[in-house]
Write a protein that holds these residues in place. Structure first.
Motif, PDB file in Angstrom:
ATOM      1  N   GLN A 230       0.790  -1.173  -0.031  1.00 14.57           N
ATOM      2  CA  GLN A 230       0.039   0.035   0.059  1.00 14.57           C
ATOM      3  C   GLN A 230       0.899   1.358   0.127  1.00 14.57           C
ATOM      4  OE1 GLN A 230      -3.441  -0.563  -0.062  1.00 14.57           O
ATOM      5  NE2 GLN A 230      -3.379   1.575  -0.911  1.00 14.57           N
TER       6      GLN A 230
ATOM      7  N   THR B  48      -6.823   4.226   6.308  1.00 14.54           N
ATOM      8  CA  THR B  48      -6.752   4.917   4.788  1.00 14.54           C
ATOM      9  C   THR B  48      -5.368   4.508   4.382  1.00 14.54           C
ATOM     10  OG1 THR B  48      -6.941   6.500   3.501  1.00 14.54           O
ATOM     11  CG2 THR B  48      -6.155   7.079   5.591  1.00 14.54           C
TER      12      THR B  48
ATOM     13  N   GLU C 259      -1.787   4.726  -2.068  1.00 11.08           N
ATOM     14  CA  GLU C 259      -0.900   3.986  -3.171  1.00 11.08           C
ATOM     15  C   GLU C 259      -0.232   4.859  -3.785  1.00 11.08           C
ATOM     16  OE1 GLU C 259      -1.412   0.691  -6.673  1.00 11.08           O
ATOM     17  OE2 GLU C 259      -2.912   0.762  -5.086  1.00 11.08           O
TER      18      GLU C 259
ATOM     19  N   SER D  93       2.583   5.907  -7.297  1.00  7.76           N
ATOM     20  CA  SER D  93       2.903   5.416  -8.451  1.00  7.76           C
ATOM     21  C   SER D  93       3.805   6.640  -9.355  1.00  7.76           C
ATOM     22  CB  SER D  93       1.885   4.700  -9.156  1.00  7.76           C
ATOM     23  OG  SER D  93       0.999   5.676  -9.583  1.00  7.76           O
TER      24      SER D  93
ATOM     25  N   SER E  89      -2.098   7.249  -6.923  1.00 12.12           N
ATOM     26  CA  SER E  89      -2.848   6.581  -7.623  1.00 12.12           C
ATOM     27  C   SER E  89      -4.125   6.107  -7.180  1.00 12.12           C
ATOM     28  CB  SER E  89      -1.954   5.651  -8.577  1.00 12.12           C
ATOM     29  OG  SER E  89      -1.611   4.621  -7.469  1.00 12.12           O
ATOM     30  N   ASN E  90      -3.954   5.884  -5.608  1.00 14.34           N
ATOM     31  CA  ASN E  90      -5.160   5.210  -5.360  1.00 14.34           C
ATOM     32  C   ASN E  90      -5.555   5.562  -3.677  1.00 14.34           C
ATOM     33  OD1 ASN E  90      -7.759   3.758  -5.313  1.00 14.34           O
ATOM     34  ND2 ASN E  90      -6.777   1.893  -4.670  1.00 14.34           N
TER      35      ASN E  90
ATOM     36  N   SER F 111      -7.335   3.801  -0.341  1.00 15.74           N
ATOM     37  CA  SER F 111      -8.186   2.817   0.252  1.00 15.74           C
ATOM     38  C   SER F 111      -8.634   3.547   1.515  1.00 15.74           C
ATOM     39  CB  SER F 111      -7.714   1.272   0.382  1.00 15.74           C
ATOM     40  OG  SER F 111      -6.656   1.620   1.340  1.00 15.74           O
TER      41      SER F 111
ATOM     42  N   TYR G 158     -10.602  10.429   0.610  1.00 13.79           N
ATOM     43  CA  TYR G 158     -10.400  10.278  -0.824  1.00 13.79           C
ATOM     44  C   TYR G 158      -9.909  11.402  -1.687  1.00 13.79           C
ATOM     45  CZ  TYR G 158     -10.772   7.810  -5.535  1.00 13.79           C
ATOM     46  OH  TYR G 158     -10.822   7.363  -6.532  1.00 13.79           O
TER      47      TYR G 158
ATOM     48  N   MET H 185      -6.504  12.136  -3.704  1.00 13.71           N
ATOM     49  CA  MET H 185      -6.437  12.134  -5.071  1.00 13.71           C
ATOM     50  C   MET H 185      -6.380  13.678  -5.500  1.00 13.71           C
ATOM     51  SD  MET H 185      -6.199   9.256  -5.983  1.00 13.71           S
ATOM     52  CE  MET H 185      -6.736   9.126  -7.589  1.00 13.71           C
TER      53      MET H 185
ATOM     54  N   PRO I 125     -14.925   7.477  -3.298  1.00 15.36           N
ATOM     55  CA  PRO I 125     -14.053   6.371  -3.403  1.00 15.36           C
ATOM     56  C   PRO I 125     -15.101   5.167  -4.097  1.00 15.36           C
ATOM     57  CG  PRO I 125     -14.729   6.772  -1.084  1.00 15.36           C
ATOM     58  CD  PRO I 125     -15.426   8.013  -1.966  1.00 15.36           C
TER      59      PRO I 125
ATOM     60  N   THR J  33     -15.328   0.829  -0.086  1.00 17.95           N
ATOM     61  CA  THR J  33     -14.041   1.347   0.790  1.00 17.95           C
ATOM     62  C   THR J  33     -14.686   1.818   1.866  1.00 17.95           C
ATOM     63  OG1 THR J  33     -14.001   3.410  -0.355  1.00 17.95           O
ATOM     64  CG2 THR J  33     -12.867   1.673  -1.130  1.00 17.95           C
TER      65      THR J  33
END
Length: 493
Positions: free
Chosen positions: A86, A127, A130, A132, A142-143, A145, A189, A193, A486, A490
């Motif tokens: 993660q 939470t 992720e 990238s 990129s994500n 959770s 989220y 993001m 999200p 989640t």
């Protein structure tokens, strides 16, 4: 045969793999500082939660709960850790939220209304971010959770219908708890993001260093997390601004990061510095011309005495012309990093000429100079700075050994001229430094430089020069085309 072919392809791919010129490792020791600043930001974000109105009917009672606002947030227990899958995981347990809302109750012809305080307790949030590499080579979230739950709520009802509210409180607070559960994850989220990505956008990827040269800090692959650190490989290559597609092949050793005692480590290979010097060489910056009064007086007299035999043979109109001393680097300088120190080798031509007004210059001599500079690196703020010192210096003739012997008296004054006139100009530029890929508002402090064979590492701690909220608000993007919700799974109820 198939096994041999696969092995050959693997070796071929490895031979063409490019090593990073710059590596950064963030260790678990940085997480406590990041967590403190991150929780302050998270508290402010959660206080923006908006909860839909709660309306309903129970028998002859009609109720409406509206204008629900989060007034305070208490995060009593939290952990921030690296996780191999993660990347970054934040877990908050046993937190509480203070709420204030407006109540309205209608029973037959009787009406009651007002504002009331409530609390949500046993709030748990888990939470994960992720990280990238995006197509442009920039690090991105990129994500996100998220799992969030509120175990219980309490509201101190009062007023004319207190007993009625006590009867309805379980139903109302259960509905509010359900709505609150549904709002926490969307806020987190959006924070990851949109807002955290706005912060990461402040990290340089391809940017100008000055008017001649730029640097490419694109990520070469996704960040790699272990239980104790997060490693990032950056290309770390300079380029002339007039040749943005030019690239120096990286034949240096790959820098290695093994330490974990400091908050962050940055490693630079010889390629990092070689690409800088070759970029300035290709941009035409590694040359210097001193004419007339710019040549130190003592050196001017010595040069005229040295070449007196050549000067007296010239016409009287040329003899008293201003003297010109030109230094031009012949090939890109090269950096050598050893445990004992860092050196830079330079080979340049030295041309001495007379420059009569409105006439072609008259060359008196041309020689070659070999110099070796020592380089000391330091991190200040988020800039890598370099201090250069001239250590070894030698001049020799391009024509004959006999002429090289005649140049020996010039060795000391030319070296002095370089130390007094040239080195300060070089150091003025190198001490300005080049920015390291860190987000805005974060600086390095208490750095320690360690040399290795072929690369150097700098261990440092981190300091928030600006608050996370201040930087994000400055760079907050317009939320256009970005989903802030999200995936449904989640948000735990």
């Amino acid at each position: 045969m198939a096994l041999f072919g696969a092995l050959f392809l693997a070796l071929l791919a490895g031979a063409h793999a490019e090593f990073p010129g710059c590596k950064i490792r963030v260790t678990s020791k940085a997480l406590e500082l990041v967590k403190q600043e991150g929780l302050r930001f998270l508290e402010q974000e959660l206080e923006t939660i908006t909860i839909p109105d709660l309306r309903g009917k129970e028998g002859h009672f009609y109720y409406n709960i509206s204008e629900v606002k989060v007034t305070e947030l208490q995060l009593t227990s939290s952990e921030l850790d690296f996780q191999p899958q993660q990347e970054l995981m934040l877990q908050i347990t046993n937190a509480s939220l203070g709420l204030r809302f407006r109540r309205q109750l209608l029973y037959w012809f009787f009406y009651d209304g007002g504002y009331i305080n409530a609390s949500a307790e046993g709030v748990s949030i888990r939470t994960g971010l992720e990280l990238s590499r995006d197509p442009a080579g920039r690090m991105k979230v990129s994500n996100v959770s998220c799992q969030a739950s509120v175990s219980r709520m309490h509201a101190a009802f009062g007023g004319t219908f207190k007993k009625v509210y006590d009867f309805l409180s379980t139903f109302i607070t259960s509905g509010m708890r359900f709505l609150l559960n549904q709002q926490i994850c969307p806020v987190l989220y959006h924070a990851g993001m949109v807002l955290l990505n706005a912060l990461l956008d402040t990290m340089p990827v391809s940017s100008s260093v000055d008017e001649l040269v730029g640097i490419d800090y694109s990520l070469m692959k996704d960040p790699v997390a272990s239980t104790s650190n997060l490693d990032m490989d950056f290309r770390g290559a300079f380029f002339p601004l007039t040749e943005r597609n030019w690239s120096l092949p990286n034949r240096a050793v790959e820098p290695q990061l093994q330490e974990e005692e400091r908050m962050v480590y940055v490693a630079f290979s010889e390629f990092f510095f070689d690409s800088a010097m070759e970029s300035y060489f290709r941009a035409g910056a590694l040359q210097l011309s001193l004419v007339g009064d710019k040549v130190p007086h003592d050196l001017d007299m010595l040069l005229r005495a040295t070449y007196f035999g050549s000067i007296v043979l010239l016409s009287p109109a040329v003899i008293d012309s201003p003297l010109k001393l030109e230094l031009r680097v012949l090939a890109p300088p090269r950096c050598t990093i050893k445990p004992s120190g860092t050196t830079i080798s330079v080979t340049a031509s030295v041309t001495i000429a007379l420059v009569p007004p409105d006439k072609p210059e008259v060359q008196l001599s041309s020689m070659t100079m070999d110099a070796r500079l020592s380089a000391k690196m330091a991190l200040r703020g988020k800039a890598l700075r370099t201090q250069l010192d001239l250590r070894r210096f030698r001049i020799y003739s391009n024509h004959s050994a006999l002429e090289s012997l005649a140049l020996i008296p010039l060795q000391a004054p030319l070296k002095t001229m370089l130390q007094i006139g040239v080195m300060p100009m070089l150091n003025e530029r190198t001490w300005r430094g080049v920015q390291i890929p860190l987000p805005e508002g974060i600086n390095f402090v208490r750095e320690v430089v360690t040399n290795h064979a072929g690369f150097l590492t700098i261990g440092a701690d981190l300091h928030f020069a600006k608050g996370l909220r201040e930087v994000i608000e400055k760079n907050r993007p317009a939320d256009v085309g970005v989903s802030t919700a999200p995936p449904p799974s989640t948000a735990a109820v």
